[in-house]
Design an enzyme around this catalytic site. Structure first.
Site, PDB file in Angstrom:
ATOM      1  N   ALA A  80      -2.544  16.839  -0.920  1.00  0.00           N
ATOM      2  CA  ALA A  80      -3.117  17.281  -1.877  1.00  0.00           C
ATOM      3  C   ALA A  80      -1.831  17.472  -2.745  1.00  0.00           C
ATOM      4  O   ALA A  80      -0.616  18.552  -2.231  1.00  0.00           O
ATOM      5  CB  ALA A  80      -4.012  17.846  -2.221  1.00  0.00           C
ATOM      6  N   GLY A  81      -1.742  16.750  -3.752  1.00  0.00           N
ATOM      7  CA  GLY A  81      -0.419  17.316  -4.850  1.00  0.00           C
ATOM      8  C   GLY A  81       1.229  16.514  -4.606  1.00  0.00           C
ATOM      9  O   GLY A  81       2.232  16.782  -4.987  1.00  0.00           O
ATOM     10  N   GLY A 140      -3.744  16.375  -7.222  1.00  0.00           N
ATOM     11  CA  GLY A 140      -3.289  15.699  -9.453  1.00  0.00           C
ATOM     12  C   GLY A 140      -2.789  16.387  -9.451  1.00  0.00           C
ATOM     13  O   GLY A 140      -2.406  15.695 -10.444  1.00  0.00           O
ATOM     14  N   LYS A 198     -13.774  13.315   6.130  1.00  0.00           N
ATOM     15  CA  LYS A 198     -13.409  14.482   5.125  1.00  0.00           C
ATOM     16  C   LYS A 198     -13.828  15.759   4.687  1.00  0.00           C
ATOM     17  O   LYS A 198     -14.409  14.732   3.687  1.00  0.00           O
ATOM     18  CB  LYS A 198     -12.097  13.468   4.629  1.00  0.00           C
ATOM     19  CG  LYS A 198     -11.125  15.032   4.260  1.00  0.00           C
ATOM     20  CD  LYS A 198     -10.157  14.568   2.213  1.00  0.00           C
ATOM     21  CE  LYS A 198      -9.729  15.703   1.869  1.00  0.00           C
ATOM     22  NZ  LYS A 198      -8.730  15.746   0.963  1.00  0.00           N
ATOM     23  N   ASN A 215      -3.196  10.685  -2.844  1.00  0.00           N
ATOM     24  CA  ASN A 215      -4.118   9.700  -4.092  1.00  0.00           C
ATOM     25  C   ASN A 215      -3.487   9.331  -5.795  1.00  0.00           C
ATOM     26  O   ASN A 215      -3.256   8.191  -5.882  1.00  0.00           O
ATOM     27  CB  ASN A 215      -5.535  10.241  -3.988  1.00  0.00           C
ATOM     28  CG  ASN A 215      -6.060   9.049  -4.949  1.00  0.00           C
ATOM     29  OD1 ASN A 215      -7.781   9.459  -5.145  1.00  0.00           O
ATOM     30  ND2 ASN A 215      -5.782   7.955  -5.307  1.00  0.00           N
ATOM     31  N   THR A 216      -3.815  10.364  -5.986  1.00  0.00           N
ATOM     32  CA  THR A 216      -2.635  11.300  -7.456  1.00  0.00           C
ATOM     33  C   THR A 216      -1.195  10.257  -7.732  1.00  0.00           C
ATOM     34  O   THR A 216      -1.293   9.666  -8.911  1.00  0.00           O
ATOM     35  CB  THR A 216      -2.927  11.900  -8.018  1.00  0.00           C
ATOM     36  OG1 THR A 216      -4.441  13.190  -7.888  1.00  0.00           O
ATOM     37  CG2 THR A 216      -2.937  11.902  -9.766  1.00  0.00           C
TER      38      THR A 216
END
Ligand SMILES: CC(=O)[C@@H](O)[C@H](O)COP(=O)(O)O
Length: 325
Positions: free
Chosen positions: A255-256, A229, A168, A277-278
Site C-alpha cells: 500500500a501507498g 490508494g 491476505k 494496486n492503485t
C-alpha cells in the site's frame, strides 16, 4: 622471470603463461572481464592462446555484462516465486485491462478482494476467465473489512469457494486513513492461523506489532508504505528497515506505492517484495506502468543484492587511474 604491469601495478611471473591461466591465477573469471594488452584489446576467444611476454602492460576491466538475479526466488505459503511483485485486481477499467496489466507486471501472485471481485459467479464476467488461477496464485484479501468477524467470514467464504488458504488479512480502522485496526488484526490473525490459514498480514509500520504477528505464525508481514490508494510512497523507511532486520518471514511493502521509484526504494531497503494496486490501475497507461513496476522491483532487488556504496561527505574522483594509460 617475466615482468608485467597490471592496471599500472608491477607483477612478476616465473615462466611464460597464457592470459587465461594468468587471469585465473589472479582469482578472476576470464569470462567476466575484458583485457587490453599493450593498448590492444585481446579478444576473449584468444585468451587461451595468448602467451604473456616480458614487458607486457595489461589493463583489466572487470564485471563486463554485470551480474544478474536469476535464481533469486522467494517463498511464501510453501510455494516459490521468482516475481517479487504482487498486484491487486481492483480499480481497472475491466477484466481485460486487469489481465493485460498483470501480464505486463510479471506478477505470479494477484490479490483479490473477495467481496468486490467476481471470481465464482458464472452469470457475471469472472476474473478467473481472464487470469488463469492454474498459472497465477490467487491471494484472497479482506479489503473493506473493519472488524475481525467480517474478515473471518470473508476468508472462510474464500476457502469454501476456491479452496484458497493462503490469504491476505487486512482489517481497516477507518474510512479516512484506511490504516489497519491492529487490535482486530491481531485477533483475526490468531483465529485464522488456528483454523489452518496461511496468513499474509497487512499491518502498520510498527516493528513491535510486526514481530508479534510473526511470532503468532503469520507467513508474511506486509507493512504499509503510506495510506492505501494515496500513492505517497514510503513514508517511513527507517521503520520498514527495522521490520526487515528482525523478520524471519518475508516482508513486503503493501500500500501507498505511487510510482516506480517507490517500489525500487522498498526493494533497496531489503523487502522481499512489494504489493500494489492503485499505482498501476490509476496510471494513465496501466499496462505500461505495470511494466515499469516490474522493472523497478527487479532493479531495486538487484541494487539491494549488489550492496550500495557508502554515502560520503566529500567528493572522491571516479577515475583514480585517469591519465596513467
Ligand atoms: C489491493 C490491496 O490489497 C490493497 O488493499 C492494498 O493494500 C494496495 O494498496 P495500494 O492501492 O495503495 O497499492
Amino acid at each position: 622471470m617475466i615482468h608485467l604491469t597490471v592496471n599500472g601495478d608491477p607483477k612478476s611471473i616465473e615462466t611464460p603463461v597464457t592470459l587465461d591461466a594468468f587471469l585465473t591465477s589472479l582469482g578472476l573469471d576470464p569470462t567476466k572481464i575484458a583485457v587490453e594488452r599493450n593498448l590492444a584489446i585481446v579478444p576473449k576467444s584468444t585468451y587461451g592462446e595468448t602467451t604473456l611476454a616480458d614487458g607486457d602492460r595489461l589493463e583489466i576491466v572487470h564485471f563486463i555484462g554485470g551480474g544478474n538475479t536469476k535464481g533469486d526466488s522467494w517463498s511464501v505459503g510453501g510455494k516459490t516465486y521468482s516475481s517479487r511483485l504482487i498486484v491487486g485486481t481492483g480499480k481497472y477499467k475491466d477484466f481485460q485491462q486487469t489481465a493485460e496489466a498483470i501480464t505486463a507486471s510479471g506478477a505470479e501472485i494477484v490479490t483479490v478482494a473477495v467481496r468486490r471481485v467476481n471470481v465464482t459467479n458464472p452469470n457475471e464476467p469472472r476474473l478467473v476467465d481472464f487470469v488463469d488461477p492454474k498459472k497465477i496464485t490467487y491471494l484472497p484479501n479482506t479489503a473493506g473489512c473493519f472488524t475481525a468477524d467480517d474478515a473471518l467470514r470473508t476468508l472462510r467464504l474464500a476457502r469454501e469457494a476456491g479452496g484458497w488458504d493462503l490469504v491476505k488479512l487486512e482489517v481497516l480502522g477507518d474510512q479516512k486513513t484506511l490504516y489497519p485496526n491492529i487490535v482486530e488484526t491481531l485477533s483475526a490473525a490468531e483465529t485464522l492461523i488456528n483454523e489452518g490459514f496461511k496468513v499474509m498480514v497487512y499491518t502498520n509500520d510498527d516493528p513491535i506489532i510486526a514481530k508479534r504477528l510473526e511470532d503468532m505464525g503469520c507467513v508474511a508481514i506486509m507493512p504499509l508504505g503510506a495510506p492505501i490508494g494515496s500513492g505517497l510512497g514510503i513514508q517511513n523507511p527507517v521503520q520498514i528497515r527495522l521490520i526487515i532486520e528482525q523478520a524471519k518471514v518475508p516482508v513486503l511493502v503493501d500500500a501507498g506505492v505511487g510510482t516506480a521509484s517507490d517500489a525500487a526504494i522498498a526493494m533497496e531497503l531489503g523487502c522481499d517484495g512489494v504489493l500494489m494496486n492503485t499505482a498501476i490501475a490509476e496510471a494513465k497507461d496501466p499496462v505500461l506502468m505495470a511494466h515499469a513496476m516490474k522493472l523497478a522491483v527487479e532493479s531495486g532487488r538487484a541494487a539491494y543484492l549488489a550492496g550500495r556504496m557508502p554515502k560520503k561527505k566529500y567528493a572522491d574522483p571516479s577515475s583514480p587511474l585517469y591519465g596513467l594509460i
